[in-house]
Scaffold this motif. Structure first.
Motif, PDB file in Angstrom:
ATOM      1  N   SER A   1       4.336 -21.927  -5.309  1.00  0.00           N
ATOM      2  CA  SER A   1       3.267 -22.456  -4.467  1.00  0.00           C
ATOM      3  C   SER A   1       2.968 -23.915  -4.791  1.00  0.00           C
ATOM      4  CB  SER A   1       1.991 -21.630  -4.652  1.00  0.00           C
ATOM      5  OG  SER A   1       0.897 -22.227  -3.972  1.00  0.00           O
ATOM      6  N   ARG A   2       2.726 -24.674  -3.744  1.00  0.00           N
ATOM      7  CA  ARG A   2       2.301 -26.062  -3.892  1.00  0.00           C
ATOM      8  C   ARG A   2       0.898 -26.260  -3.327  1.00  0.00           C
ATOM      9  NH1 ARG A   2       5.536 -25.243  -6.842  1.00  0.00           N
ATOM     10  NH2 ARG A   2       7.578 -26.207  -7.173  1.00  0.00           N
ATOM     11  N   SER A   3       0.176 -25.161  -3.140  1.00  0.00           N
ATOM     12  CA  SER A   3      -1.172 -25.224  -2.586  1.00  0.00           C
ATOM     13  C   SER A   3      -2.208 -25.455  -3.685  1.00  0.00           C
ATOM     14  CB  SER A   3      -1.505 -23.926  -1.843  1.00  0.00           C
ATOM     15  OG  SER A   3      -0.683 -23.777  -0.703  1.00  0.00           O
ATOM     16  N   ARG A   4      -3.296 -26.094  -3.314  1.00  0.00           N
ATOM     17  CA  ARG A   4      -4.361 -26.386  -4.264  1.00  0.00           C
ATOM     18  C   ARG A   4      -5.028 -25.093  -4.756  1.00  0.00           C
ATOM     19  NH1 ARG A   4      -7.323 -30.980  -5.446  1.00  0.00           N
ATOM     20  NH2 ARG A   4      -5.247 -31.876  -5.172  1.00  0.00           N
ATOM     21  N   TRP A   5      -5.283 -24.147  -3.820  1.00  0.00           N
ATOM     22  CA  TRP A   5      -5.939 -22.878  -4.159  1.00  0.00           C
ATOM     23  C   TRP A   5      -4.968 -21.740  -3.872  1.00  0.00           C
ATOM     24  CZ3 TRP A   5     -10.418 -23.495  -6.649  1.00  0.00           C
ATOM     25  CH2 TRP A   5     -11.129 -24.675  -6.433  1.00  0.00           C
ATOM     26  N   ASN A   6      -4.747 -20.885  -4.865  1.00  0.00           N
ATOM     27  CA  ASN A   6      -3.862 -19.734  -4.713  1.00  0.00           C
ATOM     28  C   ASN A   6      -4.695 -18.460  -4.709  1.00  0.00           C
ATOM     29  OD1 ASN A   6      -0.871 -20.566  -4.757  1.00  0.00           O
ATOM     30  ND2 ASN A   6      -1.819 -21.867  -6.315  1.00  0.00           N
ATOM     31  N   VAL A   7      -4.793 -17.872  -3.531  1.00  0.00           N
ATOM     32  CA  VAL A   7      -5.691 -16.742  -3.302  1.00  0.00           C
ATOM     33  C   VAL A   7      -4.895 -15.445  -3.407  1.00  0.00           C
ATOM     34  CG1 VAL A   7      -7.451 -15.792  -1.781  1.00  0.00           C
ATOM     35  CG2 VAL A   7      -6.874 -18.242  -1.645  1.00  0.00           C
TER      36      VAL A   7
ATOM     37  N   ARG B   1       2.273 -19.773 -16.654  1.00  0.00           N
ATOM     38  CA  ARG B   1       2.865 -20.569 -15.568  1.00  0.00           C
ATOM     39  C   ARG B   1       1.848 -21.484 -14.896  1.00  0.00           C
ATOM     40  NH1 ARG B   1       7.666 -21.519 -16.144  1.00  0.00           N
ATOM     41  NH2 ARG B   1       7.840 -21.983 -13.917  1.00  0.00           N
ATOM     42  N   GLN B   2       0.588 -21.158 -15.001  1.00  0.00           N
ATOM     43  CA  GLN B   2      -0.516 -21.986 -14.527  1.00  0.00           C
ATOM     44  C   GLN B   2      -0.367 -22.441 -13.067  1.00  0.00           C
ATOM     45  OE1 GLN B   2      -1.315 -25.153 -17.327  1.00  0.00           O
ATOM     46  NE2 GLN B   2      -1.920 -23.720 -18.926  1.00  0.00           N
ATOM     47  N   PRO B   3      -0.263 -21.495 -12.138  1.00  0.00           N
ATOM     48  CA  PRO B   3      -0.353 -21.889 -10.728  1.00  0.00           C
ATOM     49  C   PRO B   3      -1.714 -22.521 -10.465  1.00  0.00           C
ATOM     50  CG  PRO B   3      -0.611 -19.525 -10.959  1.00  0.00           C
ATOM     51  CD  PRO B   3      -0.206 -20.040 -12.310  1.00  0.00           C
ATOM     52  N   SER B   4      -1.782 -23.380  -9.505  1.00  0.00           N
ATOM     53  CA  SER B   4      -3.004 -24.133  -9.262  1.00  0.00           C
ATOM     54  C   SER B   4      -4.141 -23.228  -8.796  1.00  0.00           C
ATOM     55  CB  SER B   4      -2.728 -25.203  -8.196  1.00  0.00           C
ATOM     56  OG  SER B   4      -3.899 -25.921  -7.885  1.00  0.00           O
ATOM     57  N   ASN B   5      -5.230 -23.239  -9.542  1.00  0.00           N
ATOM     58  CA  ASN B   5      -6.494 -22.611  -9.138  1.00  0.00           C
ATOM     59  C   ASN B   5      -6.336 -21.195  -8.574  1.00  0.00           C
ATOM     60  OD1 ASN B   5      -8.044 -24.975  -9.737  1.00  0.00           O
ATOM     61  ND2 ASN B   5      -7.323 -25.880  -7.819  1.00  0.00           N
ATOM     62  N   PRO B   6      -5.931 -20.227  -9.386  1.00  0.00           N
ATOM     63  CA  PRO B   6      -5.858 -18.853  -8.879  1.00  0.00           C
ATOM     64  C   PRO B   6      -7.255 -18.254  -8.693  1.00  0.00           C
ATOM     65  CG  PRO B   6      -5.278 -18.913 -11.207  1.00  0.00           C
ATOM     66  CD  PRO B   6      -5.457 -20.337 -10.781  1.00  0.00           C
ATOM     67  N   VAL B   7      -7.488 -17.709  -7.516  1.00  0.00           N
ATOM     68  CA  VAL B   7      -8.755 -17.049  -7.198  1.00  0.00           C
ATOM     69  C   VAL B   7      -8.431 -15.687  -6.589  1.00  0.00           C
ATOM     70  CG1 VAL B   7     -10.882 -17.119  -5.846  1.00  0.00           C
ATOM     71  CG2 VAL B   7      -9.966 -19.230  -6.832  1.00  0.00           C
TER      72      VAL B   7
ATOM     73  N   VAL C   1     -16.187 -22.939  -7.788  1.00  0.00           N
ATOM     74  CA  VAL C   1     -15.130 -23.208  -8.758  1.00  0.00           C
ATOM     75  C   VAL C   1     -14.661 -24.627  -8.510  1.00  0.00           C
ATOM     76  CG1 VAL C   1     -12.876 -22.524  -9.654  1.00  0.00           C
ATOM     77  CG2 VAL C   1     -14.422 -20.784  -8.705  1.00  0.00           C
ATOM     78  N   GLN C   2     -14.578 -25.413  -9.552  1.00  0.00           N
ATOM     79  CA  GLN C   2     -14.073 -26.774  -9.430  1.00  0.00           C
ATOM     80  C   GLN C   2     -12.559 -26.787  -9.591  1.00  0.00           C
ATOM     81  OE1 GLN C   2     -17.299 -28.345  -8.194  1.00  0.00           O
ATOM     82  NE2 GLN C   2     -15.762 -29.847  -8.836  1.00  0.00           N
ATOM     83  N   ASN C   3     -11.919 -27.645  -8.850  1.00  0.00           N
ATOM     84  CA  ASN C   3     -10.475 -27.823  -8.968  1.00  0.00           C
ATOM     85  C   ASN C   3     -10.093 -28.097 -10.419  1.00  0.00           C
ATOM     86  OD1 ASN C   3      -7.712 -28.502  -8.401  1.00  0.00           O
ATOM     87  ND2 ASN C   3      -8.328 -30.664  -8.388  1.00  0.00           N
ATOM     88  N   GLY C   4      -9.130 -27.314 -10.920  1.00  0.00           N
ATOM     89  CA  GLY C   4      -8.637 -27.527 -12.273  1.00  0.00           C
ATOM     90  C   GLY C   4      -9.489 -26.933 -13.370  1.00  0.00           C
ATOM     91  N   GLN C   5     -10.593 -26.254 -13.003  1.00  0.00           N
ATOM     92  CA  GLN C   5     -11.488 -25.670 -13.997  1.00  0.00           C
ATOM     93  C   GLN C   5     -11.735 -24.199 -13.671  1.00  0.00           C
ATOM     94  OE1 GLN C   5     -15.041 -28.107 -14.544  1.00  0.00           O
ATOM     95  NE2 GLN C   5     -13.919 -29.933 -13.920  1.00  0.00           N
TER      96      GLN C   5
END
Length: 522
Positions: A355-361, A404-410, A512-516
């Protein structure tokens, strides 16, 4: 051919009055262009009694759904023959700027439902659609395509819902949902309930506990007669997945809750899966093959959000410890136990990794975070139908997020008929361990959370510090607003599920803040 709304709409129309009213208008004027046999068709009653819906939005397409059912609660009331249904999709709510039109067959094998997979549309824009059969036209629905895969979008608005027990209350939450400014709705399961009639609620089921294909069809039809549910389907595209009650409470793969032979349950699951497909805006790729149905899938909204939609019922191993709310037995830590099955688990990991998305739902059913209900660290009481009964599988997912730290998993979750916010920890027993994601658990549309359970849950909150919020008193939905820098979840609740005129308010908001990873209250 033009399918018009006969001047009923004005530039100042209100979305609610239009969508609620349109579902019951049978005398809309139309102009036809050479429909010799079809124009003579006659129905015992309005064939579009279950409304219209759209779903599974892509950048260039969407699925349009309806079902012909002049007698919806009695098998549909259609003849045992194929019927040609016309459809069209337009750029305006008056259906004057038609961009595509076509014909499809409604067949008795699929209960005269239709699933039109429209392609060639423009990304990230609203469309309106309508169906016609004989001299009858459907309500007008509204839908929206997704953004292109690599486009940069500034915001996304959606709501997630679940658990709409017909017998327990009215769907007043949907009456308010249609007034929200949303791009889509995600339904996380328990769209219907399989139980027989139960006393005490404002309305009852129309048959004993459902088992046959006819039973499941009639139960879906009953739920879809609700005008607020119809209006919500007509207002937005939906992405749907199921939980257990679409088949049988707490079933696991081919294992039923109660005393049924596996052969009987396989037949029952096949009936339930077929009826589910027939009543949802799903692509042909989800058409059931007997007792199997492909439902996990992925949707991307530009570079902002990607949804991995899970199925945690069809492939799971049996609940450990004989199911229920209890201390965990050794089976709960079995490394071979699974919520998703190995194939779906690897599909999820690969998708998150790419994924290259900011938020991974991650859209799924039962609570992922650990919760010890005992209020005593020496005992430990857990709901083993949730991920608390599948500890090794949960650890694999959380370890993947950590490594693996995908971006912002929610994670967005339903099932439990109550509202929760959790920080997802590598080790829930250690408050200082790494937070690798956030979970928002939404309350039900109408299903009950027993009031006697609320004090014990609240008493245990201090022993579950990763849990930032709990409420069991109110029903509603969760509204989510995403930008590149922040995710905001608003817990929207109705004042009552037994009052069809109930009001709505925001009970709590978390961000939730991006990256936190981890949520904070606003």
């Amino acid at each position: 051919m033009e399918l018009k709304n006969c001047g009923l709409l004005s530039n100042q129309y209100r979305r609610r009055s239009f969508l609620l009213g349109a579902a019951f208008l049978t005398g809309l004027a139309v102009t036809s262009q050479g429909l010799p046999a079809l124009a003579k068709s006659r129905f015992s009653d309005y064939p579009f009694s279950l409304g219209v819906a759209s779903g599974d939005p892509l950048p260039d397409g969407v699925v349009l759904w309806t079902r012909l059912a002049p007698a919806p609660l009695f098998g549909g009331g259609m003849p045992l023959r194929n019927v040609v249904v016309q459809w069209q999709i337009a750029l305006d709510e008056n259906m004057k700027k038609v961009v595509q039109r076509g014909k499809t067959l409604a067949t008795p094998e699929l209960a005269h439902s239709v699933h039109v997979d429209v392609r060639g549309l423009e990304p990230d824009r609203w469309y309106w659609y309508q169906f016609k059969v004989g001299n009858e036209v459907s309500p007008i629905g509204r839908t929206r395509t997704a953004s292109t895969f690599h486009s940069s979008i500034k915001q996304l608005n959606f709501a997630f819902v679940s658990c709409q027990d017909w017998q327990n209350g009215y769907y007043t939450a949907y009456q308010h949902l249609i007034d929200e400014e949303l791009d889509l709705v995600v339904h996380l399961g328990d769209y219907i309930y399989e139980y027989g009639p139960q006393s005490g609620g404002p309305r009852q089921h129309n048959s004993p506990e459902i088992v046959t294909l006819a039973d499941y069809r009639n139960r879906h039809a009953l739920y879809k007669t609700d005008p607020n549910l119809q209006a919500a389907h007509a207002a937005f595209p939906w992405i749907v997945t199921w939980d257990d009650h679409e088949v049988d409470n707490n079933y696991a793969n081919l294992i039923p809750e109660d005393d049924q032979s596996q052969q009987a349950f396989v037949a029952r699951r096949a009936n339930a899966y077929q009826a589910y497909y027939e009543h949802m805006p799903l692509r042909q790729s989800s058409l059931p093959q007997g007792a199997n149905m492909q439902l996990y899938r992925r949707f991307t909204y530009g570079d902002l959000a990607e949804f991995s939609v899970l199925d945690t019922r069809q492939y799971r191993t049996d609940q450990p410890c004989d199911d229920g709310l209890k201390p965990r037995c050794d089976q709960a830590s079995d490394v071979n136990a699974t919520m998703t099955g190995s194939e779906q688990e690897q599909w999820l990991f690969k998708g998150l990794d790419k994924s290259r998305s900011r938020w991974n739902v991650i859209a799924q059913q039962t609570m992922l975070a650990e919760y010890d209900f005992s209020a005593s660290p020496d005992i430990g009481v857990f709901n083993v139908d949730q991920w608390d009964g599948y500890v090794a599988a949960r650890n694999r997912l959380l370890s993947f997020l950590n490594q693996r730290q995908p971006s912002n998993p929610v994670v967005i979750t339903g099932d439990i008929h109550s509202s929760w916010v959790h920080d997802l920890k590598i080790d829930f027993s250690k408050p200082t361990s790494a937070t690798v994601g956030t979970e928002f658990v939404g309350t039900s549309i109408s299903s009950d959370f027993p009031s006697q359970f609320i004090p014990p849950v609240e008493a245990a909150l201090s022993d579950n510090p990763h849990t930032k919020f709990f409420d069991g008193a109110f029903r509603g939905y969760v509204r989510c607003h995403l930008t590149t820098e922040r995710w905001q979840s608003d817990y929207r609740v109705v004042s009552s599920i037994t009052d069809s005129n109930a009001s709505i308010r925001t009970l709590a908001s978390f961000a939730v803040q991006n990256g936190q990873p981890g949520a904070y209250r606003m």
